[in-house]
Design an enzyme around this catalytic site. Sequence first.
Site, PDB file in Angstrom:
ATOM      1  CB  SER A   1     -10.143  -6.639   0.952  1.00 59.37           C
ATOM      2  OG  SER A   1     -10.515  -5.807   2.022  1.00 59.37           O
TER       3      SER A   1
ATOM      4  CE1 TYR B   1      -6.477  -2.722   5.930  1.00 59.26           C
ATOM      5  CE2 TYR B   1      -8.834  -3.084   5.654  1.00 59.26           C
ATOM      6  CZ  TYR B   1      -7.620  -2.629   5.165  1.00 59.26           C
ATOM      7  OH  TYR B   1      -7.564  -2.073   3.920  1.00 59.26           O
TER       8      TYR B   1
ATOM      9  CB  THR C   1      -3.355  -4.672   5.532  1.00 60.30           C
ATOM     10  OG1 THR C   1      -3.292  -5.596   4.446  1.00 60.30           O
ATOM     11  CG2 THR C   1      -3.008  -3.273   5.025  1.00 60.30           C
TER      12      THR C   1
ATOM     13  CE  LYS D   1      -1.465  -4.523   0.528  1.00 59.84           C
ATOM     14  NZ  LYS D   1      -2.306  -3.438   1.032  1.00 59.84           N
TER      15      LYS D   1
ATOM     16  CG  HIS E   1      -3.332   0.901   2.463  1.00 59.80           C
ATOM     17  ND1 HIS E   1      -3.432   0.085   3.559  1.00 59.80           N
ATOM     18  CD2 HIS E   1      -4.533   0.813   1.848  1.00 59.80           C
ATOM     19  CE1 HIS E   1      -4.641  -0.451   3.612  1.00 59.80           C
ATOM     20  NE2 HIS E   1      -5.326  -0.037   2.572  1.00 59.80           N
TER      21      HIS E   1
ATOM     22  N   GLY F   1      -2.948  -3.337  -7.529  1.00 59.21           N
ATOM     23  CA  GLY F   1      -4.232  -2.886  -6.992  1.00 59.21           C
ATOM     24  C   GLY F   1      -5.046  -2.198  -8.070  1.00 59.21           C
TER      25      GLY F   1
HETATM   26  C1  LIG Z   1      -9.847   1.226  -3.769  1.00 58.11           C
HETATM   27  C2  LIG Z   1      -8.782   0.556  -2.971  1.00 58.11           C
HETATM   28  C3  LIG Z   1      -9.143  -0.247  -1.904  1.00 58.11           C
HETATM   29  C4  LIG Z   1      -8.146  -0.884  -1.145  1.00 58.11           C
HETATM   30  N1  LIG Z   1      -8.523  -1.717  -0.125  1.00 58.11           N
HETATM   31  C5  LIG Z   1      -7.568  -2.411   0.537  1.00 58.11           C
HETATM   32  C6  LIG Z   1      -7.939  -3.373   1.511  1.00 58.11           C
HETATM   33  O1  LIG Z   1      -9.114  -3.574   1.793  1.00 58.11           O
HETATM   34  N2  LIG Z   1      -6.933  -4.044   2.127  1.00 58.11           N
HETATM   35  C7  LIG Z   1      -5.610  -3.845   1.847  1.00 58.11           C
HETATM   36  O2  LIG Z   1      -4.730  -4.488   2.427  1.00 58.11           O
HETATM   37  N3  LIG Z   1      -5.247  -2.934   0.924  1.00 58.11           N
HETATM   38  C8  LIG Z   1      -6.186  -2.238   0.267  1.00 58.11           C
HETATM   39  N4  LIG Z   1      -5.812  -1.360  -0.712  1.00 58.11           N
HETATM   40  C9  LIG Z   1      -4.380  -1.230  -1.058  1.00 58.11           C
HETATM   41  C10 LIG Z   1      -3.977  -2.263  -2.105  1.00 58.11           C
HETATM   42  O3  LIG Z   1      -3.979  -3.572  -1.601  1.00 58.11           O
HETATM   43  C11 LIG Z   1      -2.565  -1.987  -2.610  1.00 58.11           C
HETATM   44  O4  LIG Z   1      -1.702  -1.850  -1.516  1.00 58.11           O
HETATM   45  C12 LIG Z   1      -2.494  -0.746  -3.499  1.00 58.11           C
HETATM   46  O5  LIG Z   1      -3.649  -0.601  -4.275  1.00 58.11           O
HETATM   47  C13 LIG Z   1      -1.264  -0.828  -4.392  1.00 58.11           C
HETATM   48  O6  LIG Z   1      -1.127   0.321  -5.148  1.00 58.11           O
HETATM   49  P1  LIG Z   1      -1.637   0.421  -6.680  1.00 58.11           P
HETATM   50  O7  LIG Z   1      -3.116   0.620  -6.581  1.00 58.11           O
HETATM   51  O8  LIG Z   1      -0.924   1.607  -7.179  1.00 58.11           O
HETATM   52  O9  LIG Z   1      -1.272  -0.867  -7.356  1.00 58.11           O
HETATM   53  C14 LIG Z   1      -6.781  -0.688  -1.463  1.00 58.11           C
HETATM   54  C15 LIG Z   1      -6.430   0.119  -2.550  1.00 58.11           C
HETATM   55  C16 LIG Z   1      -7.406   0.733  -3.303  1.00 58.11           C
HETATM   56  C17 LIG Z   1      -6.989   1.581  -4.467  1.00 58.11           C
END
Ligand SMILES: Cc1cc2nc3c(=O)[nH]c(=O)nc-3n(C[C@H](O)[C@H](O)[C@H](O)COP(=O)(O)O)c2cc1C
Length: 408
Positions: free
Chosen positions: A115, A137, A163, A269, A293, A347
Amino acid sequence: MKLENPWKQNPWFESVAVAQQRARRRLPAPVYGALVAGSERGQSVRDNTTAFTELGLAPHVAGHQAKREQATTVLGQQITLPVIISPTGVQAVHPDGEVAVARAAAARGTVMGLSNFASKSVEEVTATGAPTFFQMYWTGDRDVMIQRMQRAHAAGAVGLIATLDWSFSMGRDWGSPEIPERVDLKAMIRLAPAVATKPRWLAQFGREYRRTGRLPDLTTPNLAPPGGAAPTFFGAYYEWMTTTPPTWEDVAWMREQWSQMSGRPFMLKGVCRIDDALRAVDAGVDGISVSNHGGNNLDGTPAPIRALHPVAGRVGHQVDVLMDGGVRRGSDVVKALALGAKAVMIGRAYLWGLAANGQAGVENVLDIMRGGIDSALLALGRPSVHDLTPEDVILPPGFTHGLDDPPS
Ligand SMILES: Cc1cc2nc3c(=O)[nH]c(=O)nc-3n(C[C@H](O)[C@H](O)[C@H](O)COP(=O)(O)O)c2cc1C
């Protein structure tokens, strides 16, 4: 004779759910709460995992395959299992943060998604040897975005993830955890009650403090201007909130910039509808992730696994279609692959592993995925992840929540 402590917990865990229980015990409540996240009434975050429970699998009783293959490619990268690391800002979960995650990805033969809000720099992460997709982003002006892309490319990132689904949703019905602007004395005193009961977490950061003299500073090193200081998480968030949202032409521009400077692939994404998937293909992307997300965004967005088959059916022959959201076990991965995904991104699953046992915990999670995929392939009588089809999945009526047809 050395006495073994009979109460010492085996650091290995058998499921992602067990890793989550350990993470909950180990992390201060605000840190754990920030990982659970979700938004508004939590409808989407719940649906992400619930939707997988609505899908069944249709195994065979005999005719199983003695050898089963999981290797595949994502955006041109060879991976040994169809699971890659989704980008998350893992501030304050573990002192090694994204570096530990990347080492685990490298050790298990998969790709690291980093990220732009991460706590470790892209240079530190690519130095682990993990093939890294850098995620951005739409934040800052175009010169700033180009500079950030150039930095990621110079550091050796082998793909870019844009994203773009974030909508700055506000408020959770169960309350949001406090994230301090800086970890200074004032914040430490305020957060002391939440932290004092978590000795193992404190000890990890204490060791890091003794080694480096630094506390987790909640800054975003990948957003630092050349030669300048890294902005705080809130400074970075402010820049993002005040950036005009991107158009489809902006998506094409971003892809073009990245492609020209690096010759490397580009993934969008956050796609959850067929019409957007078709536009993404028109914008020249090499891959998409069907994603909401992790349910942290606009609440009411259906689970990505519901949109996957309709979307993959339309664009899966043109671009790599991934999905992320709610994947907690190998059989979830198999369901997603059967419905058209080339691979999935995880994630929270690896964040629980990281919190529970650092790098080894993330490896443990990837091993759980691999073992679960293998067991499902065996039962389904499939020799490889490439042979899975929708017939392997029992799809209840109405599962796609009307996402099948592009709105007219
Ligand atoms: C704590 C947290 C921080 C996240 N930060 C980002 C990020 O910085 N960039 C991004 O594209 N997605 C971010 N996401 C989304 C994840 O990339 C992903 O889409 C998501 O966690 C998938 O769902 P899951 O947690 O059920 O596997 C974040 C998710 C969580 C839980």
